[in-house]
Design an enzyme around this catalytic site. Structure first.
Site, short mmCIF file in Angstrom:
data_model
loop_
_atom_site.label_atom_id
_atom_site.label_comp_id
_atom_site.label_asym_id
_atom_site.label_seq_id
_atom_site.Cartn_x
_atom_site.Cartn_y
_atom_site.Cartn_z
N SER A 72 0.84 -1.20 0.00
CA SER A 72 0.00 0.00 0.00
C SER A 72 0.87 1.25 0.00
O SER A 72 2.10 1.16 0.11
CB SER A 72 -0.93 0.01 1.23
OG SER A 72 -0.15 0.03 2.43
N ARG A 120 3.64 -7.84 5.62
CA ARG A 120 3.01 -8.81 6.50
C ARG A 120 1.57 -9.12 6.10
O ARG A 120 1.03 -10.15 6.50
CB ARG A 120 3.06 -8.30 7.94
CG ARG A 120 4.46 -8.30 8.53
CD ARG A 120 4.52 -7.84 9.97
NE ARG A 120 4.26 -6.41 10.11
CZ ARG A 120 4.44 -5.73 11.22
NH1 ARG A 120 4.88 -6.34 12.31
NH2 ARG A 120 4.19 -4.43 11.28
N ASN A 159 11.19 0.26 2.49
CA ASN A 159 10.06 1.18 2.62
C ASN A 159 9.16 0.86 3.82
O ASN A 159 8.46 1.74 4.30
CB ASN A 159 9.24 1.17 1.33
CG ASN A 159 7.90 1.84 1.49
OD1 ASN A 159 7.81 3.07 1.58
ND2 ASN A 159 6.83 1.06 1.55
N TYR A 215 9.49 7.63 16.50
CA TYR A 215 9.47 7.56 15.04
C TYR A 215 10.57 8.45 14.46
O TYR A 215 11.33 8.04 13.58
CB TYR A 215 8.10 7.99 14.54
CG TYR A 215 7.96 8.05 13.03
CD1 TYR A 215 7.73 6.89 12.29
CD2 TYR A 215 8.01 9.26 12.35
CE1 TYR A 215 7.59 6.94 10.91
CE2 TYR A 215 7.86 9.33 10.97
CZ TYR A 215 7.65 8.17 10.25
OH TYR A 215 7.50 8.23 8.89
N LYS A 264 13.86 7.38 12.24
CA LYS A 264 14.11 7.90 10.89
C LYS A 264 15.42 8.68 10.82
O LYS A 264 16.10 8.65 9.79
CB LYS A 264 12.94 8.78 10.44
CG LYS A 264 11.63 8.01 10.23
CD LYS A 264 11.77 6.93 9.17
CE LYS A 264 10.42 6.29 8.81
NZ LYS A 264 10.55 5.23 7.77
N THR A 304 -1.48 9.00 2.08
CA THR A 304 -1.53 7.54 2.15
C THR A 304 -2.35 7.10 3.35
O THR A 304 -2.81 7.91 4.16
CB THR A 304 -0.11 6.95 2.32
OG1 THR A 304 0.43 7.41 3.58
CG2 THR A 304 0.81 7.36 1.19
#
Length: 247
Positions: free
Chosen positions: A16, A38, A82, A145, A149, A180
């Site tokens: 996705s 997954r 990704n 997060y 990153k 997204t």
């Protein structure tokens, strides 16, 4: 136009969002594409959109699963790390479990994917991580997060130096808020915690971009194609912001 005929690309988190856009772009450029993730149903849905795409179910946080993923995919010239996830909470209310989960999928997953991908590169290669503007600056309430990153960017810079004498480049793509499913979840979280409307929450995220919009997944895919095309040989160790001037 980048011609990737005869190349094989692997995209983690390819079911996705940006991952699906990357897979379709590589396939459109002539590459054989393997997507992993997954969620088998999401992978199958993306694979059904182009005959050059096949899928392998895998968990990038698990070393054995990553090794099996590459064994099933076959030698890959282009490896795109990704797969990722985001959660938001004040640092004071962030549990160790949440911290470890963010580092596992966003940073350790990239490390495992790159390490195994590098081991099987046939020669020429491109290692690309989809990081985030959170890897270049801070955002409130997503410290784990952002830390992960930032780690991805450091990983890319260091590995690029290790591989500088080889025909292999290593770069990070750092989009701002993307249009997204992950951003949809962020919007829902804002709505739940603030009472803001979904439209207002989305506008708040878009406002971080000086262009006042969400970045499209296709823009990330276009940047990845450029890194794989002729003339990109000297672009390595870079963290490329795709964020309308935010960074």
């Amino acid at each position: 136009m980048t011609d990737l005929a005869g190349k094989r690309a692997l995209v983690t988190g390819g079911g996705s969002g940006a991952g699906a856009a990357l897979a379709l772009a590589f396939a459109g450029a002539g590459a054989e594409v393997v997507i992993s993730g997954r969620r088998a149903e999401a992978l199958a849905a993306t694979a059904a959109r182009h005959p050059a795409i096949r899928c392998v179910q895998a968990d990038v946080t698990d070393e054995t699963s990553v090794k099996a993923m590459f064994a099933e995919a076959g030698p890959c010239d282009i490896v795109v790390a990704n797969a990722g996830a985001a959660e938001s909470a004040p640092l004071g209310r962030t549990t160790l479990e949440q911290w470890n989960a963010m580092l596992a999928v966003n940073l350790t997953g990239t490390f495992l994917t790159f390490r195994e991908g590098l081991a099987q590169l046939p020669g020429w290669g491109r290692l690309i991580a989809v990081a985030s503007t959170a890897g270049l600056k801070g955002y409130a309430y997503v410290a784990p997060y952002a830390a992960a990153k930032h780690g991805v960017v450091g990983l890319c810079r260091s590995l690029a130096l290790e591989l500088a004498k080889k025909p292999v480049t290593v770069n990070a793509l750092c989009p701002g808020f993307l249009d997204t499913e992950m951003t949809d979840r962020s919007v829902a979280n804002i709505v739940e915690k603030t009472g803001m409307t979904a439209e207002a929450a989305r506008a708040t995220l878009a406002a971080t971009n000086p262009q006042k919009r969400l970045i499209q997944p296709a823009e990330v895919a276009a940047a990845a194609l450029w890194l794989c095309g002729p003339g990109s040989e000297g672009i390595t160790g870079q963290a490329l912001a795709i964020a309308g001037g935010e960074v």
